[in-house]
Design an enzyme around this catalytic site. Structure first.
Site, mmCIF file in Angstrom:
data_model
loop_
_atom_site.group_PDB
_atom_site.id
_atom_site.type_symbol
_atom_site.label_atom_id
_atom_site.label_comp_id
_atom_site.label_asym_id
_atom_site.label_seq_id
_atom_site.Cartn_x
_atom_site.Cartn_y
_atom_site.Cartn_z
ATOM 1 N N HIS A 287 -5.078 -3.454 -3.071
ATOM 2 C CA HIS A 287 -4.683 -2.531 -4.143
ATOM 3 C C HIS A 287 -4.501 -3.214 -5.497
ATOM 4 O O HIS A 287 -4.138 -2.552 -6.469
ATOM 5 C CB HIS A 287 -3.395 -1.802 -3.758
ATOM 6 C CG HIS A 287 -3.556 -0.960 -2.533
ATOM 7 N ND1 HIS A 287 -4.101 0.307 -2.570
ATOM 8 C CD2 HIS A 287 -3.310 -1.216 -1.231
ATOM 9 C CE1 HIS A 287 -4.143 0.804 -1.341
ATOM 10 N NE2 HIS A 287 -3.680 -0.110 -0.505
ATOM 11 N N SER B 101 0.799 -1.224 0.000
ATOM 12 C CA SER B 101 0.000 0.000 0.000
ATOM 13 C C SER B 101 0.828 1.269 0.000
ATOM 14 O O SER B 101 0.385 2.284 -0.514
ATOM 15 C CB SER B 101 -0.953 -0.014 1.195
ATOM 16 O OG SER B 101 -0.252 -0.206 2.407
ATOM 17 N N LYS C 111 -11.529 0.562 -2.553
ATOM 18 C CA LYS C 111 -10.468 1.161 -3.354
ATOM 19 C C LYS C 111 -10.891 1.171 -4.825
ATOM 20 O O LYS C 111 -11.736 1.962 -5.184
ATOM 21 C CB LYS C 111 -9.152 0.476 -3.032
ATOM 22 C CG LYS C 111 -8.683 1.011 -1.658
ATOM 23 C CD LYS C 111 -7.716 0.201 -0.886
ATOM 24 C CE LYS C 111 -7.482 0.897 0.463
ATOM 25 N NZ LYS C 111 -6.921 0.029 1.475
HETATM 26 C C1 LIG Z 1 -6.781 -0.091 2.844
HETATM 27 C C2 LIG Z 1 -6.217 -1.394 3.190
HETATM 28 C C3 LIG Z 1 -6.851 -2.251 4.102
HETATM 29 C C4 LIG Z 1 -8.046 -1.823 4.886
HETATM 30 O O1 LIG Z 1 -9.206 -1.789 4.136
HETATM 31 P P1 LIG Z 1 -10.419 -0.859 4.628
HETATM 32 O O2 LIG Z 1 -11.572 -1.387 3.877
HETATM 33 O O3 LIG Z 1 -10.033 0.529 4.262
HETATM 34 O O4 LIG Z 1 -10.539 -1.057 6.108
HETATM 35 C C5 LIG Z 1 -6.318 -3.505 4.299
HETATM 36 N N1 LIG Z 1 -5.200 -3.896 3.672
HETATM 37 C C6 LIG Z 1 -4.541 -3.100 2.814
HETATM 38 C C7 LIG Z 1 -3.298 -3.594 2.151
HETATM 39 C C8 LIG Z 1 -5.017 -1.812 2.560
HETATM 40 O O5 LIG Z 1 -4.348 -0.995 1.749
#
Ligand SMILES: *Cc1c(COP(=O)(O)O)cnc(C)c1O
Length: 397
Positions: free
Chosen positions: A210, A182, A242
């Site tokens: 991602h 991330s 995302k």
């Molecule tokens: C954003 C993210 C999460 C968390 O997801 P949310 O739905 O925002 O709680 C988990 N793992 C990774 C790698 C992320 O980038």
């Protein structure tokens, strides 16, 4: 807590919630100024897509907003069931299970996988969890929550993962990794990790927050892009907030493992089901992502290529990422903050990411690209990056 807070303030590490209102496309209203957003994760620009908004409003009008109960009580709607089936089909797995957020999916699933059935030894569960050093915080927290023995390996070092597994033979073991990291944007060595896990009878768990929606055939993610399936990665986690432009998350795998997670994941059992309208919007997003009739993945790919080519011409030191996450490593926290402020003055919202989200000395501008960015906007950002004082750049490590 006050002392800890003051310590963070002293180190220039205080974080601040800012109100960023959406003006359409990549434009945000922040403190009365219009900025172009280059730090969000809505990679395909689907959050405001008319199909998602229509599905959301239609379902909310018909079923109300809140579900009023947990999935296992009376909160599981037809929209949730249909979404779970579509997620399973898309990711090529028998079943999928919805969670309200990605953090909750990681906490609950790792807690369930690493503690249910494993024998407690000296207050721990007796399970081993091996993780990449740059994994998302919620994966690390999930291993702690389970009381598992957590061992970490150097970033993207599959042999390091093997060494950690071999250091504790005989324990039930799970290897967890981000598919796309991330804060760095690089991709995990998934094929090698899968082989290492298979050789040692360990389970591989991939968090594809991602990669899902942007990588692989039909946007099925980094695991599909690596040519791997359910045998290689028995439990796949993905988020809906995302590239899918919604909110929530899921884990997918064989029916038996998903059934066990349903029983034991406390962040699934004890929380209110996500709104059915959100599930309906996510279904609309999946339909768009799989067939991509508007060519959004191609546009994102072209934007990434344009940005990287322009940055190379300017001599900017980008990190080795081929994904939508294109961090510019600065190094010191102060320099990263100053660079973000300079970009903001030029009309760009690019947030400086500082420790402890990244390692000490690893402060950076986490620039992200989206299908909604126009070539002109990307060129304007490059122009602003090129004008950053050399002093900020020379702070790079
Ligand atoms: C954003 C993210 C999460 C968390 O997801 P949310 O739905 O925002 O709680 C988990 N793992 C990774 C790698 C992320 O980038």
């Amino acid at each position: 807590m006050e002392a800890a807070r003051a310590g963070r303030a002293q180190a220039g590490l205080l974080r601040q919630t800012r109100t960023c209102d959406v003006l359409g496309g990549d434009r945000r209203l922040v403190d009365g100024r219009v900025l172009a957003d280059f730090c969000g994760n809505d990679y395909l620009g689907l959050a405001g897509h008319r199909h998602l908004v229509a599905a959301f409003t239609r379902t909310a009008a018909a079923e109300g907003v809140g579900t009023g109960a947990a999935h296992l009580v009376a909160g599981h709607r037809g929209e949730h069931a249909a979404l779970e089936e579509e997620l399973a089909d898309w990711t090529g797995r028998e079943r999928a299970l919805l969670f309200s957020t990605g953090v909750m999916a990681n906490l609950g699933t790792l807690q369930a996988l690493l503690s249910a059935g494993a024998m407690p030894v000296q207050g721990r569960t007796g399970a081993l969890c091996v993780q990449d050093r740059l994994n998302h915080a919620s994966l690390v927290d999930g291993a702690h929550l389970a009381g598992a023995e957590l061992r970490r390996y150097p970033h993207v070092d599959a042999h390091g993962a093997a060494r950690q597994l071999d250091a504790r033979p005989g324990l039930p073991a799970l290897v967890a990794t981000d598919g796309v990291f991330s804060m760095d944007g690089d991709v995990a060595p998934l094929a090698m990790l899968a082989t290492i896990c298979q050789e040692r009878g360990a389970m591989l768990y991939v968090d594809d927050a991602h990669g899902l929606g942007v990588m692989g055939p039909q946007g099925a993610g980094s695991v599909a892009a690596a040519g791997l399936g359910a045998k290689d990665v028995p439990v796949l986690m993905g988020t809906l907030g995302k590239a899918l432009g919604c909110a929530g998350a899921f884990v997918a795998g064989d029916a038996s493992v998903i059934e066990a997670i349903t029983q034991f994941a406390r962040t699934y059992v004890y929380t209110t089901a996500m709104p059915a309208a959100l599930a309906a919007a996510t279904r609309a997003a999946i339909r768009l992502v799989r067939t991509d009739p508007e060519g959004r993945r191609d546009r994102l790919g072209a934007n990434i290529a344009r940005f990287r080519a322009g940055a190379a011409q300017l001599g900017l030191r980008l990190m080795p990422s081929t994904t939508a996450i294109q961090p510019l490593l600065i190094g010191s926290t102060g320099a990263a903050m100053a660079a973000a402020a300079t970009l903001e003055a030029a009309g760009f919202l690019v947030v400086a990411i500082r420790p402890p989200t990244v390692p000490p000395g690893g402060a950076r501008l986490r620039i992200t690209l989206s299908a909604t960015h126009t070539p002109k906007r990307i060129d304007a950002l490059l122009d602003a990056l090129g004008r950053l004082p050399r002093a900020l750049e020379s702070a790079a490590v």
